[in-house]
Design a protein around this motif. Structure first.
Motif, PDB file in Angstrom:
ATOM      1  N   LYS A 122      -3.625  -4.315   1.184  1.00 17.95           N
ATOM      2  CA  LYS A 122      -4.587  -3.330   1.687  1.00 17.95           C
ATOM      3  C   LYS A 122      -4.223  -1.938   1.184  1.00 17.95           C
ATOM      4  CE  LYS A 122      -6.775  -1.509   5.834  1.00 17.95           C
ATOM      5  NZ  LYS A 122      -6.895  -1.579   7.318  1.00 17.95           N
ATOM      6  N   TYR A 123      -2.936  -1.632   1.182  1.00 19.59           N
ATOM      7  CA  TYR A 123      -2.506  -0.323   0.686  1.00 19.59           C
ATOM      8  C   TYR A 123      -2.875  -0.154  -0.789  1.00 19.59           C
ATOM      9  CZ  TYR A 123       0.432   3.603  -0.624  1.00 19.59           C
ATOM     10  OH  TYR A 123       0.873   4.811  -1.115  1.00 19.59           O
ATOM     11  N   ILE A 124      -2.617  -1.170  -1.582  1.00 21.99           N
ATOM     12  CA  ILE A 124      -2.919  -1.087  -3.015  1.00 21.99           C
ATOM     13  C   ILE A 124      -4.404  -0.814  -3.235  1.00 21.99           C
ATOM     14  CG2 ILE A 124      -3.073  -2.427  -5.160  1.00 21.99           C
ATOM     15  CD1 ILE A 124      -0.488  -3.850  -4.282  1.00 21.99           C
ATOM     16  N   ASN A 125      -5.248  -1.583  -2.567  1.00 23.54           N
ATOM     17  CA  ASN A 125      -6.682  -1.465  -2.798  1.00 23.54           C
ATOM     18  C   ASN A 125      -7.292  -0.190  -2.223  1.00 23.54           C
ATOM     19  OD1 ASN A 125      -8.016  -4.100  -4.062  1.00 23.54           O
ATOM     20  ND2 ASN A 125      -6.243  -4.726  -2.854  1.00 23.54           N
ATOM     21  N   THR A 126      -6.586   0.496  -1.340  1.00 23.13           N
ATOM     22  CA  THR A 126      -7.078   1.763  -0.801  1.00 23.13           C
ATOM     23  C   THR A 126      -6.388   2.969  -1.434  1.00 23.13           C
ATOM     24  OG1 THR A 126      -5.511   1.563   1.056  1.00 23.13           O
ATOM     25  CG2 THR A 126      -7.767   0.807   1.418  1.00 23.13           C
ATOM     26  N   HIS A 127      -5.511   2.724  -2.411  1.00 23.32           N
ATOM     27  CA  HIS A 127      -4.795   3.829  -3.068  1.00 23.32           C
ATOM     28  C   HIS A 127      -4.769   3.644  -4.590  1.00 23.32           C
ATOM     29  CE1 HIS A 127      -3.384   4.141   1.101  1.00 23.32           C
ATOM     30  NE2 HIS A 127      -3.093   5.401   0.839  1.00 23.32           N
ATOM     31  N   LEU A 128      -5.825   3.068  -5.131  1.00 20.80           N
ATOM     32  CA  LEU A 128      -5.867   2.845  -6.572  1.00 20.80           C
ATOM     33  C   LEU A 128      -5.910   4.143  -7.368  1.00 20.80           C
ATOM     34  CD1 LEU A 128      -8.293  -0.215  -6.869  1.00 20.80           C
ATOM     35  CD2 LEU A 128      -5.817  -0.190  -7.191  1.00 20.80           C
ATOM     36  N   GLU A 129      -6.257   5.230  -6.709  1.00 22.53           N
ATOM     37  CA  GLU A 129      -6.310   6.526  -7.405  1.00 22.53           C
ATOM     38  C   GLU A 129      -4.936   7.175  -7.513  1.00 22.53           C
ATOM     39  OE1 GLU A 129      -6.412   7.464  -3.067  1.00 22.53           O
ATOM     40  OE2 GLU A 129      -7.251   5.914  -4.378  1.00 22.53           O
ATOM     41  N   GLU A 130      -3.927   6.520  -6.969  1.00 27.04           N
ATOM     42  CA  GLU A 130      -2.581   7.079  -6.962  1.00 27.04           C
ATOM     43  C   GLU A 130      -1.646   6.265  -7.865  1.00 27.04           C
ATOM     44  OE1 GLU A 130      -1.211   7.172  -2.968  1.00 27.04           O
ATOM     45  OE2 GLU A 130      -3.014   8.183  -2.195  1.00 27.04           O
ATOM     46  N   GLU A 131      -0.516   6.866  -8.169  1.00 24.31           N
ATOM     47  CA  GLU A 131       0.543   6.123  -8.859  1.00 24.31           C
ATOM     48  C   GLU A 131       1.339   5.371  -7.800  1.00 24.31           C
ATOM     49  OE1 GLU A 131       4.411   6.935 -11.767  1.00 24.31           O
ATOM     50  OE2 GLU A 131       2.925   8.516 -11.450  1.00 24.31           O
ATOM     51  N   ILE A 132       1.409   4.073  -7.922  1.00 21.69           N
ATOM     52  CA  ILE A 132       2.021   3.218  -6.907  1.00 21.69           C
ATOM     53  C   ILE A 132       3.321   2.634  -7.455  1.00 21.69           C
ATOM     54  CG2 ILE A 132       1.723   1.166  -5.475  1.00 21.69           C
ATOM     55  CD1 ILE A 132      -1.288   1.621  -5.621  1.00 21.69           C
ATOM     56  N   SER A 133       4.367   2.726  -6.678  1.00 17.73           N
ATOM     57  CA  SER A 133       5.671   2.206  -7.092  1.00 17.73           C
ATOM     58  C   SER A 133       6.059   0.985  -6.269  1.00 17.73           C
ATOM     59  CB  SER A 133       6.743   3.284  -6.927  1.00 17.73           C
ATOM     60  OG  SER A 133       6.953   3.573  -5.553  1.00 17.73           O
ATOM     61  N   VAL A 134       6.968   0.183  -6.801  1.00 16.94           N
ATOM     62  CA  VAL A 134       7.467  -0.978  -6.060  1.00 16.94           C
ATOM     63  C   VAL A 134       8.247  -0.515  -4.833  1.00 16.94           C
ATOM     64  CG1 VAL A 134       8.894  -3.062  -6.173  1.00 16.94           C
ATOM     65  CG2 VAL A 134       7.578  -2.353  -8.167  1.00 16.94           C
ATOM     66  N   ASP A 135       8.940   0.601  -4.959  1.00 18.85           N
ATOM     67  CA  ASP A 135       9.689   1.136  -3.818  1.00 18.85           C
ATOM     68  C   ASP A 135       8.770   1.418  -2.634  1.00 18.85           C
ATOM     69  OD1 ASP A 135      12.261   1.108  -4.944  1.00 18.85           O
ATOM     70  OD2 ASP A 135      11.896   2.983  -6.005  1.00 18.85           O
ATOM     71  N   SER A 136       7.622   2.062  -2.923  1.00 12.20           N
ATOM     72  CA  SER A 136       6.700   2.399  -1.831  1.00 12.20           C
ATOM     73  C   SER A 136       6.109   1.138  -1.208  1.00 12.20           C
ATOM     74  CB  SER A 136       5.586   3.308  -2.341  1.00 12.20           C
ATOM     75  OG  SER A 136       4.792   2.651  -3.317  1.00 12.20           O
ATOM     76  N   LEU A 137       5.836   0.141  -2.023  1.00 10.04           N
ATOM     77  CA  LEU A 137       5.286  -1.108  -1.497  1.00 10.04           C
ATOM     78  C   LEU A 137       6.315  -1.858  -0.663  1.00 10.04           C
ATOM     79  CD1 LEU A 137       3.302  -2.426  -4.615  1.00 10.04           C
ATOM     80  CD2 LEU A 137       2.434  -1.140  -2.651  1.00 10.04           C
ATOM     81  N   ALA A 138       7.561  -1.836  -1.099  1.00  6.75           N
ATOM     82  CA  ALA A 138       8.634  -2.489  -0.338  1.00  6.75           C
ATOM     83  C   ALA A 138       8.821  -1.816   1.013  1.00  6.75           C
ATOM     84  CB  ALA A 138       9.927  -2.461  -1.133  1.00  6.75           C
ATOM     85  N   ASP A 139       8.719  -0.478   1.036  1.00  8.28           N
ATOM     86  CA  ASP A 139       8.840   0.256   2.297  1.00  8.28           C
ATOM     87  C   ASP A 139       7.708  -0.105   3.254  1.00  8.28           C
ATOM     88  OD1 ASP A 139      11.117   1.509   1.422  1.00  8.28           O
ATOM     89  OD2 ASP A 139      10.093   3.337   0.758  1.00  8.28           O
ATOM     90  N   ILE A 140       6.494  -0.216   2.721  1.00  9.50           N
ATOM     91  CA  ILE A 140       5.345  -0.561   3.559  1.00  9.50           C
ATOM     92  C   ILE A 140       5.518  -1.944   4.170  1.00  9.50           C
ATOM     93  CG2 ILE A 140       2.873  -1.129   3.464  1.00  9.50           C
ATOM     94  CD1 ILE A 140       2.663   1.109   1.327  1.00  9.50           C
ATOM     95  N   ALA A 141       6.044  -2.869   3.374  1.00  9.59           N
ATOM     96  CA  ALA A 141       6.212  -4.249   3.836  1.00  9.59           C
ATOM     97  C   ALA A 141       7.494  -4.447   4.634  1.00  9.59           C
ATOM     98  CB  ALA A 141       6.219  -5.193   2.635  1.00  9.59           C
ATOM     99  N   CYS A 142       8.364  -3.434   4.613  1.00 12.65           N
ATOM    100  CA  CYS A 142       9.676  -3.551   5.259  1.00 12.65           C
ATOM    101  C   CYS A 142      10.456  -4.734   4.665  1.00 12.65           C
ATOM    102  CB  CYS A 142       9.538  -3.705   6.773  1.00 12.65           C
ATOM    103  SG  CYS A 142       8.788  -2.285   7.585  1.00 12.65           S
ATOM    104  N   LEU A 143      10.404  -4.831   3.340  1.00  4.73           N
ATOM    105  CA  LEU A 143      11.106  -5.880   2.609  1.00  4.73           C
ATOM    106  C   LEU A 143      11.949  -5.253   1.513  1.00  4.73           C
ATOM    107  CD1 LEU A 143       8.144  -8.381   2.090  1.00  4.73           C
ATOM    108  CD2 LEU A 143       9.999  -8.626   3.750  1.00  4.73           C
ATOM    109  N   THR A 144      12.924  -6.002   1.033  1.00  2.00           N
ATOM    110  CA  THR A 144      13.669  -5.534  -0.123  1.00  2.00           C
ATOM    111  C   THR A 144      12.805  -5.698  -1.367  1.00  2.00           C
ATOM    112  OG1 THR A 144      14.633  -7.714  -0.590  1.00  2.00           O
ATOM    113  CG2 THR A 144      15.838  -6.250   0.940  1.00  2.00           C
ATOM    114  N   LYS A 145      13.074  -4.926  -2.390  1.00  2.00           N
ATOM    115  CA  LYS A 145      12.287  -5.011  -3.622  1.00  2.00           C
ATOM    116  C   LYS A 145      12.348  -6.403  -4.242  1.00  2.00           C
ATOM    117  CE  LYS A 145      12.765  -1.782  -6.655  1.00  2.00           C
ATOM    118  NZ  LYS A 145      13.341  -0.728  -7.516  1.00  2.00           N
ATOM    119  N   PRO A 146      13.536  -7.007  -4.383  1.00  2.00           N
ATOM    120  CA  PRO A 146      13.580  -8.348  -4.988  1.00  2.00           C
ATOM    121  C   PRO A 146      12.767  -9.378  -4.215  1.00  2.00           C
ATOM    122  CG  PRO A 146      15.766  -7.376  -4.972  1.00  2.00           C
ATOM    123  CD  PRO A 146      14.908  -6.486  -4.127  1.00  2.00           C
TER     124      PRO A 146
END
Length: 297
Positions: free
Chosen positions: A201-225
């Protein structure tokens, strides 16, 4: 709220905001054998076959086309088809004007073919008579015109200018027809994972931004790997590959529905370097954005 209840709530919410808009609607007959290869468009195609015979080839397999059935080809899916002379079919092309949430085709595995009763034929006949302006004017019934029609953007603008009651009628038809496929659609495994729901949901609502794996991991509360493994397991892509795919898909839609320059599309999708965006687009689509726009028009 238990996991399966969260999953049902999430999918119901997505359906409530589903905004499928009619691009084209009409009937066509083949006067010779149609053989069309490598079609891919930023809109979904639904066919109702009234008579004749043919084949549709998709990444998932080859499907025989027979009367009394509906066929669904999702947007951005490369496909080919063959129709015998004398075949007659109704077509309905739909697209999502604003994809602000997770793509429904990312959430469900839809059947490609569903048998239907006479109500589908009545529905197509009624709406074709009511909205003849939505039919494609194909020279010599040439199916290539589906993707090379000069009025693609014109049809989009025409729909936006329709009266509210007209758009309501057409949207109602889309929901009825689409429900035939929803009946046997299966939720994908990832939809049971609340963490992936948040990320997509975050990805599809923020396509106008530069998205990093770090930010996605933080949103999911998961480690990057772990996040990367989950993405590859359930979606078939690494997180940033998925982000790039969704950006390119939105670019394809913008290229054929709006007249804004390519550099502005790149900027609207978070790319500060237009040349880099063009290279990514060409790698994914097989042509530059301008070439794609020209082909679709």
């Amino acid at each position: 709220m238990r996991l399966h209840e969260i999953r049902i709530f999430f999918m119901d919410t997505q359906l409530d905001i589903l905004d499928l808009l009619v691009l084209n609607l009409g009937y066509v007959e083949s006067h010779r054998t149609w053989t069309v290869n490598g079609l891919s468009s930023p809109f979904a195609r639904i066919y109702y076959v009234e008579k004749g015979h043919g084949w549709i080839t998709l990444p998932s397999g080859k499907y025989e086309v027979t009367p009394g059935h509906l066929y669904l080809v999702p947007a951005f899916v490369t496909h080919s088809y063959v129709c015998d002379p004398g075949s007659g079919l109704y077509y309905l092309f739909v697209y999502e004007e604003l994809k602000s949430n997770v793509d429904l085709f990312d959430m469900y595995d839809f059947p490609i073919e569903v048998p239907v009763e006479d109500d589908a034929l009545f529905l197509f006949r009624f709406f074709c008579r009511s909205y003849p302006e939505l039919a494609l004017q194909l020279p010599h019934s040439d199916p290539q015109g589906y993707d090379n029609h000069e009025s693609f953007a014109i049809f989009v603008k025409r729909y936006r200018k329709m009266h509210l009651y007209q758009r309501s009628q057409l949207r109602g038809m889309v929901y009825i027809v689409f429900s035939k496929f929803m009946t046997n659609a299966r939720p994908k495994v990832w939809t049971g994972d609340v963490r992936l729901q948040k990320v997509l949901k975050y990805i599809n609502t923020h396509l106008e931004e530069e998205i990093s794996v770090d930010s996605l991991a933080d949103i999911a509360c998961l480690t990057k790997p772990y996040l990367i493994r989950q993405f590859k397991k359930f979606l078939g892509y690494a997180p940033l590959q998925y982000v790039m795919l969704k950006k390119i898909e939105k670019a394809q839609l913008l290229l054929v529905t709006d007249d804004i320059p390519v550099r502005d599309i790149a900027s609207a999708l978070g790319y500060t370097d237009a040349s880099y965006f063009i290279r990514l687009f060409r790698k994914k689509v097989g042509m530059t954005p301008q070439e794609y726009r020209t082909k679709m028009k």
